[in-house]
Design a protein around this motif. Structure first.
Motif, short mmCIF file in Angstrom:
data_model
loop_
_atom_site.label_atom_id
_atom_site.label_comp_id
_atom_site.label_asym_id
_atom_site.label_seq_id
_atom_site.Cartn_x
_atom_site.Cartn_y
_atom_site.Cartn_z
N MET A 284 10.84 6.04 -2.65
CA MET A 284 10.23 4.82 -2.40
C MET A 284 8.79 4.57 -2.93
N ALA A 285 8.42 3.60 -3.14
CA ALA A 285 6.99 3.48 -3.58
C ALA A 285 6.23 2.32 -3.06
N GLY A 286 6.79 1.62 -1.83
CA GLY A 286 6.13 0.56 -1.13
C GLY A 286 4.98 1.07 -0.35
N GLY A 287 3.74 0.27 -0.32
CA GLY A 287 2.71 0.71 0.29
C GLY A 287 2.26 -0.38 0.82
N GLY B 264 -3.69 -1.87 1.80
CA GLY B 264 -2.63 -2.72 2.08
C GLY B 264 -2.14 -2.33 3.43
N GLY B 265 -0.85 -2.22 3.44
CA GLY B 265 0.11 -2.11 4.54
C GLY B 265 -0.42 -0.59 5.17
N LEU B 266 -0.07 0.62 4.67
CA LEU B 266 -0.29 1.60 4.94
C LEU B 266 -1.95 2.11 4.88
N GLY B 267 -2.59 1.62 4.05
CA GLY B 267 -4.05 1.78 4.16
C GLY B 267 -4.77 1.22 5.11
N GLY C 198 -1.22 5.47 -0.14
CA GLY C 198 -0.56 4.33 0.42
C GLY C 198 -0.49 3.37 -0.98
N ALA C 199 -0.03 3.86 -1.99
CA ALA C 199 -0.06 3.17 -3.20
C ALA C 199 1.47 2.24 -3.14
N ASP C 200 1.44 1.37 -3.98
CA ASP C 200 2.44 0.15 -4.03
C ASP C 200 3.36 0.41 -5.36
N ALA D 79 2.91 8.28 1.90
CA ALA D 79 4.17 7.83 2.72
C ALA D 79 4.17 6.45 1.60
N SER D 80 5.44 6.02 2.03
CA SER D 80 5.94 4.94 1.15
C SER D 80 6.86 4.37 2.43
#
Lengths: 90, 399
Positions: free
Chosen positions: A87-90, B167-170, B255-257, B279-280
């Motif tokens: 998965m690549a979502g971040g 973003g969400g993770l960062g 935390g890239a998308d 992480a993703s």
């Protein structure tokens, strides 16, 4: 029957189910039973030669089946097969 | 007049010290040095501020006032050799008596003359950097935890961590690493804050909509902790800048998308031997692992090729529960703190999956791939411009 954990991106093909029970005494048989019940999964899991697509990781419990006996890895009642694409979502 | 009878039995402080010294073993500084080299545990029983000024290398700090409550954390083995020291050998003699007679330790000695005599004998001491008064207050709960302590806090203040994506993770990762006192945080993001981000990207706020994410995040970090130096990299990571960026940091938080960035980061981090906490997230599911080059597997050992676009939707396309990146991002922050301080067991060779609807964690083993084209023993040399590439590079979804 072993349980198969379905990742989010494949749940559309299992009618939204995240865990599916599938009979079989090795990982290949379990996945075949899974794709018989949910035919749309076959194209995502296997290539034309019937091998696992390289971008799909399959674990028996916590071990990568490629490091065990691949699709021939024995599976039994109580085992969990995890299908895991990146998965690549971040 | 007859004096009260208990006066005769009341000992003076000097008597108590003298009796304590008679009842315990004392060693000379040179003996203490030799025994410590042979495995004896050296315990400094002075106060924190004395320890911070100078102490003997390798000694652990257990102030005499906290002896009973803390010694077992540092010296769990009651049969091993322990040498206590203080400034002049008095507090350590009293503490040695307590440890032998009341706490059940079997082989405790006190160093005669304390660190004063040690220094007079020409033996070396370390004079550690100290925290400022403001830092002592801010990080006091870290310093109290033995696994972090002053030493760990100083390591955090010296650490340089690059966050790929704010973003969400960062967002949660950056906030908690800033709060923890990570001295330098690099932020890589070329995006601007959008209203649709605020459901999960908690470092940004309504007032910063439209602002560059790196700038918005910097403002939040600086308001939280002025100790943190923020480096803004308002750019997209690519093969032309990845090496130069990574070289400036100790640890990278991924935390890239999108997949191209993840593979590019992996290939460069393996070359530079930089640990990556990766992480993703998607919808209700998260994954996290820590990739330490050549110590454990790399991202390509786990995922040799990216999935095709239909199996790789972005959060923008598929949605994500706002709380999920909070959980996964904080697990990343936890991994960073562990890597920096050396505390605990990082997720090296372990992939942790989290499924939010069932609140279920699953741990999978990940091994190094002997055929890995990046970290395997036969991995070829890769030119800078080819980092992150693979045959179907152009075919899959970017974000």
């Amino acid at each position: 029957m072993p349980k198969v954990k379905i990742p989010p991106v494949l749940r559309a093909q299992t009618g939204g189910q995240s865990v599916v029970e599938a009979a079989g005494d090795d990982v290949g048989a379990v996945l075949n039973a899974l794709t018989e019940a949910h035919p749309d999964l076959a194209r995502q899991l296997f290539d034309d030669a019937g091998d696992l697509n390289r971008y799909v990781n399959v674990y028996l419990n916590d071990e990568d089946v490629r490091l065990l006996d691949g699709l021939g890895t024995a599976a039994k009642e109580g085992d969990t097969v995890v299908i895991l694409p990146a998965m690549a979502g971040g | 007049m007859t004096p009260p009878t208990d006066v005769k039995t009341r000992a003076s402080g000097a008597d108590l010290i003298s009796r304590a010294k008679d009842s315990i073993e004392e060693v000379q500084p040179t003996e203490a040095r030799d025994q410590a080299a042979d495995g004896a545990i050296l315990v400094d029983v002075r106060e924190q501020h004395e320890f911070e000024e100078r102490h003997i290398e390798g000694a652990v700090l257990v102030p005499r006032g906290h002896l009973e409550s803390r010694i077992e954390q540092f010296v769990p083995d009651r049969s091993g050799r322990v040498i206590l020291y203080c400034a002049t050998g008095i507090r350590s003699a009293l503490a040695a008596k307590t440890m032998m007679e009341e706490l059940g330790y079997e082989d405790v000695a006190s160093m005669a003359g304390g660190i004063t005599l040690w220094r007079d004998r020409g033996l070396p001491v370390v004079t550690p950097r100290a925290l400022t008064q403001e830092q002592k207050e801010r990080y006091s709960r870290h310093v109290l935890v033995p696994e972090i302590g002053l030493e760990g806090q100083l390591k955090l203040l010296d650490a340089k961590v690059l966050l790929l994506g704010t973003g969400g993770l960062g967002s949660p990762t950056a906030l908690y690493l800033a709060a923890a006192g990570v001295g330098t945080l690099g932020l890589v993001d070329d995006d601007v804050v959008d209203a649709s981000n605020l459901q999960r990207q908690v470092i940004h706020n309504t007032d910063t909509i439209g602002m560059a994410k790196t700038e918005s995040a910097r403002k939040a970090i600086e308001a939280l902790n002025p100790d943190v130096k923020v480096e803004e990299h308002a750019t997209r990571l690519d093969a032309s800048n990845v090496i130069e960026l990574l070289e400036q940091y100790d640890i990278v938080v991924d935390g890239a998308d999108n997949f191209p960035t993840r593979y590019l980061l992996n290939d460069a981090s393996v070359r530079l031997k930089k640990p990556v906490v990766s992480a993703s997230i998607l919808a209700f599911d998260g994954q996290i692992s820590t990739f330490v080059p050549f110590e454990g597997p790399c991202y390509r050992c786990l995922y040799p090729t990216p999935p095709p676009p239909e199996l790789a939707p972005s959060c923008g396309a598929a949605g994500v529960l706002g709380v999920l990146p909070g959980i996964m991002g904080l697990l990343q922050a936890l991994e960073v703190v562990k890597l920096v301080t050396g505390a605990g067991t990082p997720l090296i060779g372990r992939l942790l999956l989290f499924e939010a609807l069932g609140t279920e964690f699953t741990e999978l083993k990940v091994k190094r791939d002997p055929d890995c084209p990046i970290c395997g023993p036969n991995a070829p040399e890769i030119a800078d411009e080819d980092l992150g590439k693979f045959p179907d590079y152009d075919l899959f979804c970017a974000g």
